[in-house]
Scaffold this motif. Structure first.
Motif, PDB file in Angstrom:
ATOM      1  N   LYS A   5       0.834  -1.204   0.000  1.00 24.96           N
ATOM      2  CA  LYS A   5       0.000   0.000   0.000  1.00 24.96           C
ATOM      3  C   LYS A   5       0.875   1.262   0.000  1.00 24.96           C
ATOM      4  N   ALA A   6       1.959   1.190   0.760  1.00 26.90           N
ATOM      5  CA  ALA A   6       2.848   2.356   0.878  1.00 26.90           C
ATOM      6  C   ALA A   6       3.541   2.677  -0.452  1.00 26.90           C
ATOM      7  N   MET A   7       3.591   1.717  -1.371  1.00 23.38           N
ATOM      8  CA  MET A   7       4.286   1.921  -2.649  1.00 23.38           C
ATOM      9  C   MET A   7       3.311   2.321  -3.774  1.00 23.38           C
ATOM     10  N   ARG A   8       2.018   2.431  -3.452  1.00 23.06           N
ATOM     11  CA  ARG A   8       1.015   2.746  -4.492  1.00 23.06           C
ATOM     12  C   ARG A   8       1.314   4.052  -5.222  1.00 23.06           C
ATOM     13  N   GLY A   9       1.263   4.000  -6.532  1.00 19.27           N
ATOM     14  CA  GLY A   9       1.431   5.211  -7.349  1.00 19.27           C
ATOM     15  C   GLY A   9       2.839   5.784  -7.359  1.00 19.27           C
ATOM     16  N   LYS A  10       3.834   5.000  -6.948  1.00 17.88           N
ATOM     17  CA  LYS A  10       5.186   5.560  -6.772  1.00 17.88           C
ATOM     18  C   LYS A  10       6.193   5.182  -7.879  1.00 17.88           C
ATOM     19  N   LEU A  11       5.814   4.245  -8.760  1.00 15.35           N
ATOM     20  CA  LEU A  11       6.828   3.733  -9.697  1.00 15.35           C
ATOM     21  C   LEU A  11       6.549   4.125 -11.150  1.00 15.35           C
ATOM     22  N   ASP A  12       7.623   4.397 -11.884  1.00 17.38           N
ATOM     23  CA  ASP A  12       7.504   4.719 -13.310  1.00 17.38           C
ATOM     24  C   ASP A  12       7.395   3.461 -14.165  1.00 17.38           C
ATOM     25  N   PHE A  13       8.017   2.394 -13.680  1.00 14.12           N
ATOM     26  CA  PHE A  13       8.173   1.197 -14.519  1.00 14.12           C
ATOM     27  C   PHE A  13       8.371  -0.003 -13.590  1.00 14.12           C
ATOM     28  N   ILE A  14       7.834  -1.159 -13.998  1.00 13.47           N
ATOM     29  CA  ILE A  14       8.061  -2.394 -13.232  1.00 13.47           C
ATOM     30  C   ILE A  14       8.475  -3.503 -14.190  1.00 13.47           C
ATOM     31  N   LEU A  15       9.497  -4.245 -13.795  1.00  9.59           N
ATOM     32  CA  LEU A  15       9.924  -5.440 -14.526  1.00  9.59           C
ATOM     33  C   LEU A  15       9.524  -6.638 -13.665  1.00  9.59           C
ATOM     34  N   ASN A  16       8.572  -7.436 -14.175  1.00 12.40           N
ATOM     35  CA  ASN A  16       8.052  -8.556 -13.392  1.00 12.40           C
ATOM     36  C   ASN A  16       8.666  -9.857 -13.894  1.00 12.40           C
ATOM     37  N   THR A  17       9.501 -10.478 -13.062  1.00 10.67           N
ATOM     38  CA  THR A  17      10.269 -11.675 -13.476  1.00 10.67           C
ATOM     39  C   THR A  17       9.756 -12.966 -12.835  1.00 10.67           C
ATOM     40  N   VAL A  18       8.621 -12.903 -12.158  1.00  9.37           N
ATOM     41  CA  VAL A  18       8.160 -14.063 -11.386  1.00  9.37           C
ATOM     42  C   VAL A  18       7.798 -15.242 -12.302  1.00  9.37           C
ATOM     43  N   ALA A  19       8.213 -16.444 -11.902  1.00  2.77           N
ATOM     44  CA  ALA A  19       8.035 -17.630 -12.737  1.00  2.77           C
ATOM     45  C   ALA A  19       6.723 -18.359 -12.453  1.00  2.77           C
ATOM     46  N   ALA A  20       5.907 -17.830 -11.517  1.00  2.00           N
ATOM     47  CA  ALA A  20       4.665 -18.521 -11.148  1.00  2.00           C
ATOM     48  C   ALA A  20       3.467 -17.592 -11.315  1.00  2.00           C
ATOM     49  N   SER A  21       2.293 -18.202 -11.470  1.00  2.00           N
ATOM     50  CA  SER A  21       1.050 -17.443 -11.595  1.00  2.00           C
ATOM     51  C   SER A  21       0.801 -16.650 -10.310  1.00  2.00           C
ATOM     52  N   HIS A  22       0.469 -15.364 -10.443  1.00  2.00           N
ATOM     53  CA  HIS A  22       0.173 -14.552  -9.262  1.00  2.00           C
ATOM     54  C   HIS A  22      -0.701 -13.376  -9.667  1.00  2.00           C
ATOM     55  N   ASN A  23      -1.277 -12.708  -8.681  1.00  2.00           N
ATOM     56  CA  ASN A  23      -2.156 -11.576  -8.915  1.00  2.00           C
ATOM     57  C   ASN A  23      -1.336 -10.336  -9.300  1.00  2.00           C
ATOM     58  N   LEU A  24      -1.564  -9.812 -10.495  1.00  2.00           N
ATOM     59  CA  LEU A  24      -0.781  -8.671 -10.966  1.00  2.00           C
ATOM     60  C   LEU A  24      -1.293  -7.344 -10.422  1.00  2.00           C
ATOM     61  N   ASP A  25      -2.542  -7.312  -9.972  1.00  2.00           N
ATOM     62  CA  ASP A  25      -3.161  -6.025  -9.618  1.00  2.00           C
ATOM     63  C   ASP A  25      -2.421  -5.240  -8.539  1.00  2.00           C
ATOM     64  N   PRO A  26      -1.956  -5.869  -7.464  1.00  2.00           N
ATOM     65  CA  PRO A  26      -1.246  -5.076  -6.446  1.00  2.00           C
ATOM     66  C   PRO A  26       0.015  -4.410  -6.992  1.00  2.00           C
ATOM     67  N   PHE A  27       0.624  -5.007  -8.019  1.00  2.00           N
ATOM     68  CA  PHE A  27       1.813  -4.388  -8.622  1.00  2.00           C
ATOM     69  C   PHE A  27       1.408  -3.242  -9.545  1.00  2.00           C
ATOM     70  N   LEU A  28       0.330  -3.440 -10.327  1.00  2.00           N
ATOM     71  CA  LEU A  28      -0.151  -2.350 -11.193  1.00  2.00           C
ATOM     72  C   LEU A  28      -0.510  -1.129 -10.347  1.00  2.00           C
ATOM     73  N   ASP A  29      -1.051  -1.362  -9.150  1.00  2.00           N
ATOM     74  CA  ASP A  29      -1.384  -0.254  -8.245  1.00  2.00           C
ATOM     75  C   ASP A  29      -0.158   0.604  -7.925  1.00  2.00           C
ATOM     76  N   CYS A  30       1.021   0.019  -7.992  1.00  2.00           N
ATOM     77  CA  CYS A  30       2.246   0.757  -7.628  1.00  2.00           C
ATOM     78  C   CYS A  30       2.722   1.683  -8.742  1.00  2.00           C
ATOM     79  N   LEU A  31       2.148   1.527  -9.956  1.00  2.00           N
ATOM     80  CA  LEU A  31       2.585   2.396 -11.063  1.00  2.00           C
ATOM     81  C   LEU A  31       1.962   3.772 -10.959  1.00  2.00           C
TER      82      LEU A  31
END
Ligand code: NAP
Ligand code: ZN
Length: 348
Positions: A232-258
């Motif tokens: 939550k503290a990282m929401r809206g703080k990032l310009d770009f994310i590189l997602n390297t995870v090899a397993a299925s996971h929920n992307l939404d919490p990461f999109l929130d950080c953009l």
């Protein structure tokens, strides 16, 4: 014909085991390479276990290859016997389509030929770097910068280029805050490269024990992705994310950080599809979700040279060839610091 020992999976549920096969005599524009080191990519495991449902058996994985040229065809001009070279994820492409023309052989219209699991015109398929030697067209061979450690360089041929290419394409640099998700083989190179390009790096991990390493590798902050408050503290703080995870996971919490107009690029290819994203996450801040596949040959050479100039190598644990099955089990647990590399001298 040069013969080679290798390690192969014979079926999705079979452990990798020794195999013996022939490599072709180098043609006019080809070199024969004696393999010294081969990195262990999570893609090797996905492919050996048929997690992408397209594996051709027997499957000899390995596409992070460093070795020495031991023979060459008459028309080879780029390499001499004795040169230290690398081979990455592709060994051929049509050479004439728009993508090949643009140096993006990984997107060849006719389909690139993978270093392993690549279909050949004669009905056979390519065998990768878990082997003693291989024959490769000179145009798909990379030059190792002078003095670069060959074992630490091996993972650059996939983990390095797969993270370098999107960082360059999306113009990551000074003044930007960039997230890297997952501290494995790709992720640790993503952290090093983004930091070397001048960005401020935030590492997202499921492994609290990796936080200290992430900072040593170049991250200025670490977020434990299972901790809702930290996310939550990282929401809206990032310009770009590189997602390297090899397993299925929920992307939404990461999109929130953009931030508005931010992009998350997916490079992980899990066996099971992700359950997201929600469109609301994208339209609410005009965010983008994108993907990237390895990199072309010219860009791979550029990445090797960049790593040479900046003194970047992969953090590796060297293993013997017969340790590969145990290494796969450790990789599945996220227990790799941060890339296994096979010492091919142990394959006898
Ligand atoms: P890896 O070394 O196994 O690293 C993956 C990391 O993802 C793990 O270390 C772990 O990091 C994190 N992770 C694993 N399971 C997770 C889960 N359930 N939830 C959240 N995080 C999890 O793998 P790799 O070799 O870097 O490869 C990563 C992926 O990229 C693979 O799918 C591979 O096939 C793919 N790949 C794609 C390309 C391309 O061109 N697009 C090229 C090469 C590889 P933490 O412990 O930090 O959470
Ligand atoms: Zn790979």
């Amino acid at each position: 014909m040069p013969s080679s020992l290798g390690y192969a999976a014979s079926a999705a549920d079979a452990a990798l085991a020794p195999i013996s096969f022939d490599r072709r005599e180098p043609g006019a524009d080809e070199v024969l390479i004696e393999i010294e080191y081969c990195g262990v990519c999570h893609s090797d495991l996905h492919q050996a276990r048929d997690e992408w449902h397209n594996t051709l058996y027997p499957c000899v994985p390995g596409h992070e290859i460093i070795g020495t040229v031991t023979a060459r065809g008459d028309a080879v001009s780029k390499f001499s016997v004795g040169d230290k070279v690398g081979v990455g994820c592709l060994v051929d492409s049509c050479g004439s389509c728009e993508n090949c023309h643009d140096g993006l052989e990984q997107f060849c219209d006719k389909g690139m030929t993978g270093t392993y699991n690549g279909r050949l015109p004669d009905g056979t398929h390519t065998f990768g770097g878990y082997s003693q030697r291989m024959t490769v067209k000179q145009d798909y061979v990379l030059r190792l910068p002078d003095g670069m450690d060959p074992a630490g360089a091996a993972p650059l041929l996939c983990a390095g280029i797969t993270t370098y290419s999107p960082l360059r394409h999306w113009k990551v640099g000074p003044g930007q805050r960039v997230g890297v998700v997952g501290l494995g083989g790709l992720g640790h190179m993503g952290v090093k490269l983004a930091a070397a390009m001048g960005a401020e790096v935030v590492l997202f991990t499921t492994s609290p024990g990796k936080a200290e390493d992430a900072k040593r590798l170049g991250a200025s902050a670490v977020v434990i992705s299972k901790d809702r408050d930290q996310m939550k503290a990282m929401r809206g703080k990032l310009d770009f994310i590189l997602n390297t995870v090899a397993a299925s996971h929920n992307l939404d919490p990461f999109l929130d950080c953009l931030k508005r107009d931010g992009t998350m690029v997916m490079v992980g290819v899990p066996e099971v599809a992700h359950p997201s994203p929600s469109v609301g996450r994208l339209i609410g801040r005009r965010r983008s979700l994108a993907g990237s596949l390895i990199g072309g040959i010219a860009e791979t050479q550029e990445m090797l040279d960049f790593c040479g100039e900046h003194g970047l190598l992969s953090d590796i644990e060297i293993i013997p060839m017969d340790g590969i099955n145990a290494a796969y089990e450790r990789m599945l647990k996220g227990d790799v610091k941060y890339r296994f590399v096979v010492d091919m001298a142990t394959l006898k």
